[in-house]
Design a protein around this motif. Structure first.
Motif, mmCIF file in Angstrom:
data_model
loop_
_atom_site.group_PDB
_atom_site.id
_atom_site.type_symbol
_atom_site.label_atom_id
_atom_site.label_comp_id
_atom_site.label_asym_id
_atom_site.label_seq_id
_atom_site.Cartn_x
_atom_site.Cartn_y
_atom_site.Cartn_z
ATOM 1 N N ILE A 1 -0.204 -5.753 -12.423
ATOM 2 C CA ILE A 1 -1.388 -5.642 -11.574
ATOM 3 C C ILE A 1 -1.198 -4.433 -10.659
ATOM 4 N N LYS B 1 -3.947 -3.124 -8.485
ATOM 5 C CA LYS B 1 -4.685 -3.245 -7.234
ATOM 6 C C LYS B 1 -5.434 -4.573 -7.156
ATOM 7 N N ALA B 2 -5.097 -5.348 -6.141
ATOM 8 C CA ALA B 2 -5.777 -6.626 -5.938
ATOM 9 C C ALA B 2 -6.500 -6.587 -4.597
ATOM 10 N N ILE C 1 -0.573 -16.778 -6.209
ATOM 11 C CA ILE C 1 -1.502 -15.647 -6.376
ATOM 12 C C ILE C 1 -0.888 -14.389 -5.757
ATOM 13 N N ASN C 2 -0.350 -14.512 -4.564
ATOM 14 C CA ASN C 2 0.292 -13.362 -3.911
ATOM 15 C C ASN C 2 1.481 -12.854 -4.721
ATOM 16 N N ARG D 1 6.571 -15.157 -13.327
ATOM 17 C CA ARG D 1 5.550 -14.133 -13.088
ATOM 18 C C ARG D 1 5.123 -13.440 -14.390
ATOM 19 N N CYS E 1 0.297 -10.950 -7.732
ATOM 20 C CA CYS E 1 -0.307 -9.666 -7.356
ATOM 21 C C CYS E 1 0.668 -8.749 -6.623
ATOM 22 N N ASN E 2 1.880 -9.233 -6.360
ATOM 23 C CA ASN E 2 2.855 -8.457 -5.575
ATOM 24 C C ASN E 2 2.265 -8.033 -4.240
ATOM 25 N N HIS E 3 1.600 -8.951 -3.571
ATOM 26 C CA HIS E 3 0.832 -8.609 -2.382
ATOM 27 C C HIS E 3 0.907 -9.815 -1.436
ATOM 28 N N ILE F 1 -9.111 -7.965 -9.502
ATOM 29 C CA ILE F 1 -7.844 -7.430 -9.991
ATOM 30 C C ILE F 1 -8.132 -6.219 -10.878
ATOM 31 N N ASP F 2 -7.733 -5.065 -10.385
ATOM 32 C CA ASP F 2 -7.845 -3.808 -11.146
ATOM 33 C C ASP F 2 -9.243 -3.555 -11.718
ATOM 34 N N LEU G 1 -2.267 -11.230 0.640
ATOM 35 C CA LEU G 1 -3.568 -11.237 -0.047
ATOM 36 C C LEU G 1 -4.293 -12.577 0.145
#
Ligand SMILES: Nc1nc2c(ncn2[C@@H]2O[C@H](COP(=O)(O)OP(=O)(O)OP(=O)(O)O)[C@@H](O)[C@H]2O)c(=O)[nH]1
Ligand SMILES: [Mg+2]
Length: 199
Positions: free
Chosen positions: A3, A5-6, A40-41, A184, A44-46, A67-68, A49
């Motif tokens: 991913i 950009k989330a 979810i975070n 993941r 998304c590596n975020h 997502i993207d 979020l």
């Protein structure tokens, strides 16, 4: 799949108010505090979020993430949190029921189960309801970092044994940890495979 950009799209109280989606959507559900928003975070590596909390009942609306520019994630409120009022609990279940039955672009639901607790009637009832309603889903055992590998395997066995009483074929099952990022790659690959079969 990775991913890049989330982004948060918004929150809604009713499924019929949500934006019409022309892209595949993947939703996350499970008991309050099971780790939906954290997962979810993690995917998304975020970190910030989706809002997470040590106190159950944090997510109370239908929250969408883009997502993207290719697919969407929906973070759903937890079910079965006893401390919210009966009226609110009812609202949750109707909200969830409507979302799951009406959302046309929903490709797959991830049903999260806390590996540390024995199979719960509420989870089994919900899983069976999804089966009866033809909602495609994958089970995700959460918080694996809090258990030993043996305990994790035993927990999965117990859940699957309970499901075997009703299900002829067992649904897909993925072990996960938002702390160690276990699962993941597998979950993202599963999503990619699902999208492949949609396109
Ligand atoms: N050790 C560990 N803790 C986790 C994991 N996932 C979530 N948690 C913790 O569990 C608590 C609940 O996480 P959330 O992601 O907010 O759970 P939720 O299912 O979204 O909860 P609601 O929105 O209230 O329904 C938080 O304190 C998280 O830090 C995990 O994989 N390992
Ligand atoms: Mg949440």
């Amino acid at each position: 799949m990775e991913i890049k950009k989330a982004t948060f799209k918004g929150s809604w109280e009713r499924a019929d108010q949500m934006p019409d989606a022309r892209v595949p959507e993947f939703a996350f559900i499970g008991r309050s505090n099971v780790g939906k928003s954290s997962l979810i975070n993690m995917l998304c590596n975020h970190k910030g979020l989706a809002k997470t909390s040590a106190q159950p009942g944090k997510t109370q609306t239908l929250n969408l993430f883009d997502i993207d520019n290719k697919w969407w994630i929906c973070d759903l409120p937890g079910y079965g949190y006893a401390k919210v009022s009966k009226e609110k609990r009812f609202k949750f279940s109707k909200m969830i029921e409507h979302y799951l039955q009406k959302r046309e672009n929903l490709v797959n639901l991830f049903i999260l189960i806390d590996l540390r607790i024995p199979p719960q009637k509420l989870d089994l009832d919900f899983i069976n309801w999804c089966g009866e309603n033809g909602i495609p889903f994958m089970l995700v055992g959460t918080k694996a970092d809090k258990l030993s590998p043996t305990q994790v395997a035993l927990s999965q066995e117990k859940i699957e044994a309970a499901l075997s009483e009703v299900w002829v074929e067992l649904p897909p099952f993925q072990i996960s940890s938002s702390e160690t990022k276990q699962g993941r790659k597998e979950i993202l690959n599963f999503i990619q495979e699902c999208m492949g079969s949609v396109n």
